[in-house]
Design an enzyme around this catalytic site. Structure first.
Site, short mmCIF file in Angstrom:
data_model
loop_
_atom_site.label_atom_id
_atom_site.label_comp_id
_atom_site.label_asym_id
_atom_site.label_seq_id
_atom_site.Cartn_x
_atom_site.Cartn_y
_atom_site.Cartn_z
N ASP A 1 0.86 -1.18 0.00
CA ASP A 1 0.00 0.00 0.00
C ASP A 1 0.90 1.24 0.00
O ASP A 1 1.66 1.45 0.94
CB ASP A 1 -0.91 -0.02 1.23
CG ASP A 1 -2.01 1.02 1.16
OD1 ASP A 1 -2.15 1.68 0.11
OD2 ASP A 1 -2.73 1.18 2.17
N ASP B 1 -2.79 2.53 -6.13
CA ASP B 1 -1.78 2.62 -5.07
C ASP B 1 -1.70 1.40 -4.17
O ASP B 1 -1.01 1.44 -3.15
CB ASP B 1 -2.02 3.87 -4.22
CG ASP B 1 -3.38 3.85 -3.53
OD1 ASP B 1 -4.24 3.06 -3.93
OD2 ASP B 1 -3.56 4.65 -2.60
N GLU B 2 -2.37 0.30 -4.51
CA GLU B 2 -2.23 -0.89 -3.68
C GLU B 2 -2.48 -2.16 -4.49
O GLU B 2 -3.19 -2.14 -5.49
CB GLU B 2 -3.18 -0.84 -2.47
CG GLU B 2 -4.65 -0.78 -2.81
CD GLU B 2 -5.54 -0.83 -1.57
OE1 GLU B 2 -5.21 -1.59 -0.64
OE2 GLU B 2 -6.55 -0.11 -1.55
#
Length: 360
Positions: A14, A108-109
């Protein structure tokens, strides 16, 4: 009850304050300052906040007005999704150096299954450290990670030592970890469900574990069986490298409330232009169109229609959007409106998803 091997080795990576960190990376003047991506001082909603801003209580999904009240010297910057996507692609290249079993959740993860990995490294914790270091070395961005035997526990673990840290929950630690975990941290337990659990004396994983599957199903329906299994470390969810997104959406919050259907159609027409361009570019079509309306009192309404044919062109779907808009009278003035496509033609194709946000 003890968990029995073989165990999967799952990493959840993350990025730390991703959008805001990218803005600080590209603009040195923003470094070490409270930054909010998106939003505005009048009507916008914050998409992301730097850690400097979070110290003042600024969070994503917060209104720009409230964010400014909490942090008077907050710096607002407009989002640049193409730039975030560009960097996200570079980050994923690093993931693929270790495994082809990569399941992105957003820009983003992502989950990475390193049970069998390209480096032949038996330590998932060491792999996570290497990945985070490579992201820093190549992109100067920080990431956190969680490592465990399934996706759920890895995701919870990735939040424990944020920012710029990681946490491993080893197989022998899983059951104790889950028993001590607050129920609002369990996947699928939102504010409403958590409040309901509290009313029944369920505050931790141990409290949850003390309930029979019959009791949980009685209280929470089908989700009860999920809670029964997950608190015992049982999860059948695997890392899906070709996870298919099920919707294409575009929405916009207005600077001033709109009370006229005519004016709303003008805004929806602009959204439809961009939506058509993206759909054509990706060769994606959908059968179900949903109109989303958020009123000035923050109540939400959706109106949907499913046709027999896949649609892609604005001239095909805008009349349906208009029909949905005029389906019934507006309940109040409108602060947000959006269009989404679902029931897509992507079942046997590469996954595609786009969330469009742009200013009028």
């Amino acid at each position: 009850m003890e968990l029995k091997p073989p165990f999967k080795k799952i990493i959840h990576v993350d990025m730390d304050a991703f959008y805001a960190s990218v803005e600080q990376l590209d603009n040195p003047d923003l470094r070490d300052k409270p930054v909010a991506v998106g939003g505005s001082e009048k009507r916008g909603v914050i998409s992301a906040a730097s850690y400097e801003a979070r110290k003042f209580g600024v969070r994503s999904a917060m209104s720009g007005v409230l964010a400014r009240q909490k942090c008077p010297h907050l710096i607002f910057v407009p989002p640049r999704f193409e730039r975030y996507k560009e960097i996200s692609t570079e980050i994923r290249k690093i993931f693929y150096e270790y495994s082809d079993l990569v399941e992105p959740l957003s820009l983003d993860e992502a989950y990475i299954d390193v049970t069998e990995n390209k480096k032949g490294n038996p330590s998932a914790s060491m792999i996570a450290e290497e990945i985070r270091q490579k992201i820093w070395d190549r992109l100067e961005l920080r990431a956190s990670a969680g490592i465990s035997i399934n996706k759920f526990i890895a995701k919870v673990a990735s939040d424990i030592n944020k920012p710029n840290g990681q946490k491993t929950i080893n197989p022998e630690e899983v059951l104790d970890f889950l028993e001590q975990l607050p129920v609002n941290k369990f996947y699928g337990v939102g504010k409403v469900t958590a409040a309901k659990m509290y009313n029944f004396g369920i505050f931790t994983g141990l409290d949850l574990k003390n309930k029979s599957v019959e009791e949980l199903v009685s209280l929470f329906g089908k989700s009860g069986a999920h809670y029964y299994n997950i608190v015992r470390g049982i999860s059948k969810s695997v890392v899906k490298p070709n996870r298919i997104r099920k919707s294409v959406a575009a929405e916009r919050t207005f600077f001033d409330n709109i009370s006229s259907e005519v004016f709303l159609m003008e805004k929806l027409s602009k959204i439809a232009d961009e939506l058509e361009r993206r759909l054509v570019k990706s060769n994606t079509k959908g059968k179900t169109i949903t109109l989303k309306i958020k009123y000035s009192d923050f109540t939400m309404q959706t109106r949907s229609k499913t046709g027999l044919n896949f649609l892609q062109q604005k001239k095909e779907f805008l009349p349906i959007v208009k029909e949905l808009l005029y389906q019934e009278k507006l309940q109040n003035s409108v602060r947000l409106v959006g269009i989404s496509f679902s029931n897509l033609n992507t079942e046997k194709r590469e996954p595609f998803f786009v969330q469009l946000k742009f200013d009028f």
